[in-house]
Scaffold this motif. Structure first.
Motif, short mmCIF file in Angstrom:
data_model
loop_
_atom_site.label_atom_id
_atom_site.label_comp_id
_atom_site.label_asym_id
_atom_site.label_seq_id
_atom_site.Cartn_x
_atom_site.Cartn_y
_atom_site.Cartn_z
N ARG A 299 -26.56 -66.75 -11.17
CA ARG A 299 -25.78 -66.44 -12.38
C ARG A 299 -25.13 -67.70 -12.93
NH1 ARG A 299 -24.07 -61.78 -9.61
NH2 ARG A 299 -22.09 -62.75 -9.13
N LYS B 276 -19.21 -63.72 -22.81
CA LYS B 276 -19.40 -62.65 -21.83
C LYS B 276 -20.28 -63.12 -20.67
CE LYS B 276 -20.40 -57.79 -21.42
NZ LYS B 276 -20.53 -56.54 -22.14
N VAL B 277 -21.34 -63.88 -20.98
CA VAL B 277 -22.21 -64.42 -19.92
C VAL B 277 -21.41 -65.37 -19.03
CG1 VAL B 277 -24.23 -65.88 -19.47
CG2 VAL B 277 -24.33 -64.14 -21.27
N GLU C 114 -18.19 -65.41 -18.59
CA GLU C 114 -17.20 -64.62 -17.86
C GLU C 114 -17.85 -63.86 -16.70
OE1 GLU C 114 -13.32 -61.92 -18.99
OE2 GLU C 114 -15.08 -61.76 -20.28
N SER C 115 -19.03 -63.30 -16.93
CA SER C 115 -19.75 -62.58 -15.87
C SER C 115 -20.11 -63.51 -14.70
CB SER C 115 -21.04 -61.95 -16.41
OG SER C 115 -20.72 -60.94 -17.34
#
Length: 116
Positions: A8, A51-52, A54-55
């Protein structure tokens, strides 16, 4: 570090827009609109990039009055750096060996030239 966390992190950092956002956050917290300013894209598109990040745990969002401030979270980068250290040592040792070998070849060449 678990492989999925590492994946990730790499995936989030693979995009140049997200890397630019991270570079901006090194300077300090910023709102979504401040982060979107240098890019030719909508706030929605920038929000998707956020968002990516944060993920992946690379940024966090806080609330300050009506503003949502983003901040850099360094721990995933530290974990990534720790993982990379093994490879950094490998390449450093390999290059040191290559440098030593090149120096020995040069020394032999110099000795052979003097003997001629």
């Amino acid at each position: 570090m678990q492989a999925d966390v590492l994946g990730r992190t790499f995936s989030a950092l693979a995009d140049p827009t997200r890397r630019a956002i991270m570079a901006r956050l090194v300077l300090g917290e910023a709102s979504v609109s401040e982060l979107a300013e240098p890019f030719d894209m909508s706030l929605v598109a920038v929000s998707k990039h956020l968002k990516v990040l944060e993920s992946a745990g690379l940024i966090s969002k806080g609330r300050e009055a009506q503003w949502r401030r983003c901040r850099l979270e360094a721990m995933p980068l530290k974990e990534l750096d720790d993982w990379l250290e093994t490879y950094r040592r490998f390449w450093s040792e390999s290059l040191d060996k290559l440098e030593s070998y090149a120096a020995s070849l040069k020394q032999r060449r110099n000795v052979n030239e003097r003997d001629e």
